[in-house]
Write a protein that holds these residues in place. Structure first.
Motif, PDB file in Angstrom:
ATOM      1  N   GLY A  70      66.637  23.549  14.031  1.00  0.00           N
ATOM      2  CA  GLY A  70      66.704  24.771  14.870  1.00  0.00           C
ATOM      3  C   GLY A  70      65.883  26.147  14.496  1.00  0.00           C
ATOM      4  N   GLY A  71      66.061  27.166  15.375  1.00  0.00           N
ATOM      5  CA  GLY A  71      65.087  28.198  15.189  1.00  0.00           C
ATOM      6  C   GLY A  71      64.752  28.711  16.580  1.00  0.00           C
ATOM      7  N   MET A  72      64.055  29.691  16.623  1.00  0.00           N
ATOM      8  CA  MET A  72      63.713  30.499  17.665  1.00  0.00           C
ATOM      9  C   MET A  72      62.193  30.203  18.260  1.00  0.00           C
ATOM     10  N   LEU A  73      62.378  29.654  19.626  1.00  0.00           N
ATOM     11  CA  LEU A  73      61.184  28.919  20.382  1.00  0.00           C
ATOM     12  C   LEU A  73      60.950  30.414  21.500  1.00  0.00           C
ATOM     13  N   SER A  74      59.909  31.056  21.178  1.00  0.00           N
ATOM     14  CA  SER A  74      59.270  32.366  21.919  1.00  0.00           C
ATOM     15  C   SER A  74      58.158  31.968  22.836  1.00  0.00           C
ATOM     16  N   VAL A  75      58.447  32.155  23.974  1.00  0.00           N
ATOM     17  CA  VAL A  75      57.152  31.927  25.164  1.00  0.00           C
ATOM     18  C   VAL A  75      56.805  33.361  25.501  1.00  0.00           C
ATOM     19  N   GLN A  76      55.624  33.663  25.445  1.00  0.00           N
ATOM     20  CA  GLN A  76      55.180  35.034  25.903  1.00  0.00           C
ATOM     21  C   GLN A  76      53.823  34.902  26.901  1.00  0.00           C
ATOM     22  N   LEU A  77      54.004  35.615  28.112  1.00  0.00           N
ATOM     23  CA  LEU A  77      52.685  35.793  28.973  1.00  0.00           C
ATOM     24  C   LEU A  77      52.344  36.964  29.294  1.00  0.00           C
ATOM     25  N   GLN A  78      51.267  37.446  29.017  1.00  0.00           N
ATOM     26  CA  GLN A  78      50.755  38.763  29.316  1.00  0.00           C
ATOM     27  C   GLN A  78      49.323  38.790  29.564  1.00  0.00           C
ATOM     28  N   ARG A  79      48.951  39.785  30.300  1.00  0.00           N
ATOM     29  CA  ARG A  79      47.429  40.028  30.640  1.00  0.00           C
ATOM     30  C   ARG A  79      46.642  40.605  29.206  1.00  0.00           C
ATOM     31  N   ASP A  80      45.380  40.258  29.111  1.00  0.00           N
ATOM     32  CA  ASP A  80      44.750  40.883  27.883  1.00  0.00           C
ATOM     33  C   ASP A  80      43.259  41.229  28.311  1.00  0.00           C
ATOM     34  N   ALA A  81      42.871  42.291  28.157  1.00  0.00           N
ATOM     35  CA  ALA A  81      41.595  42.568  28.484  1.00  0.00           C
ATOM     36  C   ALA A  81      40.624  42.594  27.117  1.00  0.00           C
ATOM     37  N   VAL A  82      39.754  41.610  27.209  1.00  0.00           N
ATOM     38  CA  VAL A  82      38.835  41.343  26.125  1.00  0.00           C
ATOM     39  C   VAL A  82      37.596  42.132  26.222  1.00  0.00           C
ATOM     40  N   THR A  83      37.461  43.110  25.337  1.00  0.00           N
ATOM     41  CA  THR A  83      36.162  43.852  25.677  1.00  0.00           C
ATOM     42  C   THR A  83      35.002  43.601  24.736  1.00  0.00           C
ATOM     43  N   ALA A  84      35.423  42.940  23.805  1.00  0.00           N
ATOM     44  CA  ALA A  84      34.105  42.293  23.063  1.00  0.00           C
ATOM     45  C   ALA A  84      34.452  40.929  22.661  1.00  0.00           C
ATOM     46  N   PRO A  85      33.394  40.127  22.448  1.00  0.00           N
ATOM     47  CA  PRO A  85      33.675  38.729  21.890  1.00  0.00           C
ATOM     48  C   PRO A  85      34.577  38.597  20.756  1.00  0.00           C
ATOM     49  N   ARG A  86      35.159  37.521  20.759  1.00  0.00           N
ATOM     50  CA  ARG A  86      36.060  37.270  19.466  1.00  0.00           C
ATOM     51  C   ARG A  86      36.002  35.881  19.000  1.00  0.00           C
ATOM     52  N   VAL A  87      36.098  35.661  17.565  1.00  0.00           N
ATOM     53  CA  VAL A  87      36.076  34.383  17.203  1.00  0.00           C
ATOM     54  C   VAL A  87      37.399  33.944  16.583  1.00  0.00           C
ATOM     55  N   LEU A  88      37.961  33.181  17.404  1.00  0.00           N
ATOM     56  CA  LEU A  88      39.500  32.417  17.131  1.00  0.00           C
ATOM     57  C   LEU A  88      39.518  31.361  16.279  1.00  0.00           C
ATOM     58  N   SER A  89      40.393  30.747  16.084  1.00  0.00           N
ATOM     59  CA  SER A  89      40.506  29.508  15.189  1.00  0.00           C
ATOM     60  C   SER A  89      39.931  28.360  15.515  1.00  0.00           C
ATOM     61  N   HIS A  90      39.991  28.121  16.801  1.00  0.00           N
ATOM     62  CA  HIS A  90      39.269  26.805  17.198  1.00  0.00           C
ATOM     63  C   HIS A  90      38.425  26.763  18.294  1.00  0.00           C
ATOM     64  N   SER A  91      37.990  28.135  18.678  1.00  0.00           N
ATOM     65  CA  SER A  91      37.095  28.458  19.470  1.00  0.00           C
ATOM     66  C   SER A  91      36.644  29.812  19.674  1.00  0.00           C
ATOM     67  N   ALA A  92      35.774  30.079  20.425  1.00  0.00           N
ATOM     68  CA  ALA A  92      35.097  31.459  20.447  1.00  0.00           C
ATOM     69  C   ALA A  92      35.390  32.078  21.969  1.00  0.00           C
ATOM     70  N   LEU A  93      35.835  33.351  22.052  1.00  0.00           N
ATOM     71  CA  LEU A  93      36.373  34.005  23.150  1.00  0.00           C
ATOM     72  C   LEU A  93      35.181  35.049  23.671  1.00  0.00           C
ATOM     73  N   ALA A  94      34.953  34.675  24.842  1.00  0.00           N
ATOM     74  CA  ALA A  94      34.058  35.627  25.502  1.00  0.00           C
ATOM     75  C   ALA A  94      34.707  36.947  25.959  1.00  0.00           C
ATOM     76  N   ALA A  95      34.153  38.170  26.275  1.00  0.00           N
ATOM     77  CA  ALA A  95      34.746  39.291  26.987  1.00  0.00           C
ATOM     78  C   ALA A  95      35.024  38.962  28.260  1.00  0.00           C
ATOM     79  N   GLY A  96      36.167  39.584  28.844  1.00  0.00           N
ATOM     80  CA  GLY A  96      36.658  39.352  30.101  1.00  0.00           C
ATOM     81  C   GLY A  96      38.136  39.592  30.172  1.00  0.00           C
ATOM     82  N   ASP A  97      38.772  39.393  31.454  1.00  0.00           N
ATOM     83  CA  ASP A  97      40.189  39.437  31.622  1.00  0.00           C
ATOM     84  C   ASP A  97      40.838  38.073  31.486  1.00  0.00           C
ATOM     85  N   TYR A  98      41.717  38.156  30.520  1.00  0.00           N
ATOM     86  CA  TYR A  98      42.395  36.734  30.319  1.00  0.00           C
ATOM     87  C   TYR A  98      43.891  36.741  30.630  1.00  0.00           C
ATOM     88  N   LEU A  99      44.617  35.806  30.616  1.00  0.00           N
ATOM     89  CA  LEU A  99      45.962  35.457  30.757  1.00  0.00           C
ATOM     90  C   LEU A  99      46.251  34.867  29.340  1.00  0.00           C
TER      91      LEU A  99
END
Length: 691
Positions: A454-483
């Motif tokens: 048992g425990g807390m299962l949390s699901v979140q959905l929001q808009r995220d404006a990425v202004t600069a490229p990011r390096v994520l754990s398993h892929s790279a994220l380009a700048a842009g508007d994301y969900l």
């Protein structure tokens, strides 16, 4: 670090010396800039104060001239005998004229002994000795101003302006006096003063203060003030007796023997500059501390940069490995789909020929069921490899997530609490909503399985404006508007060795009875198909957080697909079937003949294109495979659109590579179907295209 590898002393001290030299250079530059800023601030305030003093002097001069002109007109009336000197008529006449004169409140006619001959009201006049220059010494056209005097029933003091009076012959001489409120001598100072510390004073030549604003009692005797004023320039920086320094603007009015003084406190005037100087000092001190810290931590920064490079290399290696696995899985799935196509196609035709209820029919049912299970497995592999023939439409993501959470809420394990925070209403994606549903469901299912207690299962959905490229754990994220869709659990977390293989197909940390190892692999493929990225954050014992970044779409929502109707059989339309596998061409031809069409097959896509170019209206539709040597199905479609823009094209694919649906739509494909083909799906697609 051993002594043999320790850097030489010059290398240790060089960064400190460079930092100190840079700081001294900045300090010198800041000092010069602050000196210029102070000088410019003083010059600007001096100009402003000088203009204000000049404007107030001019305003006062015009007001006094207007009052003087009124007194001269009154003297003319007296000389001409048009103004009564006795009775109520004289009071009324003087009262009327006082109201018409600027600044004037009361008028008196007095003789040389100070006796009031007539007045506009019953206010007593000031003593004659209060005037300067002395009234007895006053020329016929000159004026004189009195000291300020108080009047009963009036809160403010007044000043009198005197003009010699020569009445009609035989009536004697005297003076016409006009009472002016002392505050009126200040003009518009209260409205125009630049700051609360600004001061103003109107002084007679003998040092008597007639009016003042924002001033205390005089600190000097009047004679000293007169001598002090006579020796001062019009604009200067002066020290007052209270120790404060003021910038003073001084202008004279020789006609009336007045000086108008306007001043500002230097400390208040330079408050902004002092704040800038203090800020510069603090900034220099902070810069010195930061420089020292930067030099002190430069080795640590270099070490962290190396670690970041290694982490980036690991991420790139991980992504490359997943890409390679996807390509391999897609190729295997393509060949397996071709095998399944024959099994499903010929199995359906054999099932039609088998007697109903016979053992043969039952055996064929089992064969088709096994083949369809294989088809479902291939579809999941293709989802990982981004090679499925998926539809591409615009849809809202939040209702899809809501649907998943509604299904989960009905089947939660005991002790699992579902928390939701969906904050992206009307946010849209382009892709296959079924794939999005499957990705969200897989993530939530994986999170629940990570919390057996048992425990807390949390699901979140929001808009995220990425202004600069990011390096994520398993892929790279380009700048842009994301969900950003995040699924967080409170399980035991993910170990580092598991993180390396997290999205590989068929990799699982659970037994064979608990999962196939395709859930997260499918999530990875779906996110890649949408053009997004995945970030996984986890520490052992602290749960895990999976975040999907999906590019937000600004297009309008796609049309709702109509409910399928009963499929009408073919009416002998000619169809061209193009595939490099002769067995599959034969299978599709036989299926189409059974559906009422007149098909023709071709195993060479170039020859098929030439036939279509020579007879563009010979065929009612084209059915083509995607993966073929020399000419793919999408390239074939793109080429024939030059001479047959309205010819329906049905693209059939077991594996078409990444983003097949988008590429097919761009090439002009009318419909995409996934291998292995089922007769009902083929019949429905053709009926829709040829309707």
């Amino acid at each position: 670090m051993t002594p043999d590898t320790a850097p030489p002393p010059s290398r240790i001290w060089r960064p400190w010396l460079i930092a100190l030299a840079l700081w001294l250079l900045l300090a010198a530059s800041a000092s010069v800039a602050l000196w210029h800023l102070r000088r410019d601030a003083l010059d600007s305030q001096a100009r402003e104060l000088n203009l204000l003093s000049l404007a107030l002097t001019d305003e006062l001069d015009r007001g006094l001239r207007g009052a003087e002109e009124g007194l001269r007109a009154l003297r003319t009336e007296l000389q001409q005998g048009r103004l009564p000197l006795t009775g109520s008529d004289s009071t009324l006449s003087l009262h009327t004229r006082a109201e018409l004169m600027p600044l004037v409140r009361t008028l008196w006619l007095v003789d040389r002994s100070g006796k009031v001959l007539a007045a506009s009201d019953d206010t007593p006049p000031p003593p004659l000795a209060a005037f300067s220059p002395a009234l007895d010494m006053l020329a016929a056209d000159a004026t004189s101003l009195s000291r300020p005097f108080a009047v009963a029933d009036h809160p403010d003091t007044q000043v009198a302006l005197a003009l010699p009076m020569a009445r009609a012959p035989g009536t004697g001489d005297g003076w016409i006096l006009a009472a002016i409120p002392a505050s009126a001598l200040l003009g518009a100072f209260s409205a125009a003063r630049p700051a609360a510390d600004a001061r103003m004073a109107v002084l007679r030549a003998d040092g008597v203060r007639l009016a003042g604003a924002n001033l205390g009692p005089p600190a000097r005797d009047e004679a000293s003030v007169a001598q002090h004023l006579a020796s001062r320039p019009s604009l200067a920086l002066r020290s007052f007796r209270d120790g404060s320094e003021h910038l003073v603007g001084l202008h004279s009015m020789p006609r009336y023997g007045l000086r108008v003084l306007v001043s500002r406190d230097l400390a208040a005037m330079l408050a902004a500059w002092r704040g800038a100087a203090e800020g510069a000092g603090i900034a220099l001190a902070l810069l010195l501390a930061i420089g020292a810290a930067a030099v002190h931590f430069v080795q640590r920064a270099e070490r962290r940069r190396s670690e970041a490079q290694r982490a980036l290399q690991a991420q790139l290696t991980r992504a490359s490995k997943l890409e390679s696995l996807g390509t391999l899985a897609g190729g295997v799935a393509h060949d397996f789909n071709n095998v399944l196509a024959g099994i499903v196609g010929f199995g359906e035709m054999a099932q039609d020929a088998a007697p109903a209820g016979s053992a043969q029919a039952r055996h064929l049912d089992k064969v088709l069921q096994a083949a369809l299970r294989g088809k479902a497995l291939v579809e999941r592999i293709l989802a990982f490899s981004r090679g499925g023939a998926r539809s591409s439409t615009v849809f809202e993501l939040e209702p899809v997530v809501e649907e998943v959470l509604t299904l989960l809420a009905a089947s939660l394990r005991p002790g699992v609490v579902l928390e939701r925070a969906l904050e992206a209403p009307a946010a849209r994606l382009r892709g296959d909503p079924t794939q999005a549903f499957e990705a969200v469901m897989n993530l939530c299912t994986n999170a629940m399985q990570a919390m057996p207690g048992g425990g807390m299962l949390s699901v979140q959905l929001q808009r995220d404006a990425v202004t600069a490229p990011r390096v994520l754990s398993h892929s790279a994220l380009a700048a842009g508007d994301y969900l950003a869709l995040s699924v967080t659990d409170q399980g035991e977390g993910i170990r580092a060795e598991v993180m390396e293989h997290l999205f590989e197909p068929f990799f699982t940390t659970r037994g064979a009875q608990s999962g196939t190892g395709l859930g997260l692999a499918v999530v990875h493929g779906v996110v890649a198909e949408f053009g997004g990225a995945i970030d996984v954050q986890s520490q052992p014992g602290q749960g895990a957080r999976f975040t999907l970044y999906l590019p937000e779409c600004t297009e309008t929502l796609g049309a709702v697909e109509p409910v399928p109707k009963a499929t009408a059989p073919g009416a002998g339309q000619r169809l061209l079937v193009v595939d490099d596998e002769p067995e599959l061409v034969g299978l599709v031809l036989e299926m189409l003949r059974g559906l009422g069409y007149a098909p023709e097959g071709c195993i060479d896509p170039a020859a098929a294109l030439q036939a279509l170019r020579e007879h563009p209206h010979h065929f009612a539709a084209v059915i083509t495979d995607e993966v073929m040597p020399e000419l793919s199905g999408t390239r074939l479609t793109q080429a024939l659109r030059a001479f047959a823009p309205d010819l329906p094209v049905l693209l059939v694919s077991g594996y078409g590579g990444a983003s097949l649906a988008q590429r097919a739509a761009a090439a002009g494909v009318s419909r995409v179907l996934a291998k292995p083909l089922q007769r009902a799906d083929l019949a429905r697609a053709l009926a829709d295209l040829l309707r």
